[in-house]
Design a protein around this motif. Structure first.
Motif, PDB file in Angstrom:
ATOM      1  N   GLU A  46       0.833  -1.053   0.011  1.00 24.94           N
ATOM      2  CA  GLU A  46      -0.112   0.038  -0.067  1.00 24.94           C
ATOM      3  C   GLU A  46       0.890   1.236  -0.057  1.00 24.94           C
ATOM      4  O   GLU A  46       0.505   2.200  -0.571  1.00 24.94           O
ATOM      5  N   GLU A  48       4.013   1.530  -1.074  1.00 24.54           N
ATOM      6  CA  GLU A  48       4.689   1.326  -2.119  1.00 24.54           C
ATOM      7  C   GLU A  48       3.833   1.925  -3.466  1.00 24.54           C
ATOM      8  O   GLU A  48       4.224   2.599  -4.328  1.00 24.54           O
ATOM      9  N   GLU A  49       2.431   1.685  -3.487  1.00 25.83           N
ATOM     10  CA  GLU A  49       1.676   2.179  -4.640  1.00 25.83           C
ATOM     11  C   GLU A  49       1.670   3.982  -4.173  1.00 25.83           C
ATOM     12  O   GLU A  49       1.674   4.671  -5.428  1.00 25.83           O
ATOM     13  N   GLU A  50       1.476   4.464  -3.046  1.00 21.94           N
ATOM     14  CA  GLU A  50       1.388   5.861  -2.953  1.00 21.94           C
ATOM     15  C   GLU A  50       2.590   6.548  -3.351  1.00 21.94           C
ATOM     16  O   GLU A  50       2.681   7.472  -4.026  1.00 21.94           O
ATOM     17  N   THR A  52       5.091   5.320  -5.675  1.00 20.25           N
ATOM     18  CA  THR A  52       4.907   5.159  -6.835  1.00 20.25           C
ATOM     19  C   THR A  52       4.144   6.356  -7.551  1.00 20.25           C
ATOM     20  O   THR A  52       4.789   6.831  -8.662  1.00 20.25           O
ATOM     21  N   GLU A  53       3.122   6.710  -6.864  1.00 16.97           N
ATOM     22  CA  GLU A  53       2.466   7.665  -7.692  1.00 16.97           C
ATOM     23  C   GLU A  53       3.170   9.163  -7.648  1.00 16.97           C
ATOM     24  O   GLU A  53       3.127   9.783  -8.374  1.00 16.97           O
TER      25      GLU A  53
END
Length: 108
Positions: A46, A48-50, A52-53
């Motif tokens: 979770e 890492e998704e933020e 990455t964005e």
């Protein structure tokens, strides 16, 4: 060459009983640890998704290559990117992006 250990008297039986006695408890502990490891991976994903964005907006060709672990002060988590940036997410939820020398590029 492998040496074989020999036990005298009831020592072997005592060791076997001790191993058997703790088997169920150890099994519960290992199963619980695996549940925690799964949850850790889920939460890291979770974050890492933020991250990455955020990285896409800073440098669209950069991406996370490694989760480094906790910061030296144990007050946050740290990732490294392909282009050498350091991303830190602190316990309070703030994020810091540093260049390859550690100089902050972005704090928020």
């Amino acid at each position: 060459m492998e040496e074989k250990v020999e036990f005298k008297g009831d020592l072997l039986k005592e060791i076997e009983e001790k191993i058997e006695k703790g088997k169920e408890r150890r099994s519960r502990i290992v199963q619980e640890l695996f549940k925690l490891y799964d949850r850790v991976r889920e939460l890291e994903g979770e974050l890492e998704e933020e991250i990455t964005e955020l990285l896409k907006r800073i440098d669209e060709d950069d991406f996370i290559v490694e989760f480094y672990g906790s910061t030296l002060e144990n007050d946050g988590l740290e990732w490294w990117t392909k282009r050498g940036k350091e991303i830190r997410v602190w316990v309070d939820g703030s994020i810091e992006v540093g260049d390859r020398r550690g100089k902050p590029i972005l704090r928020g």
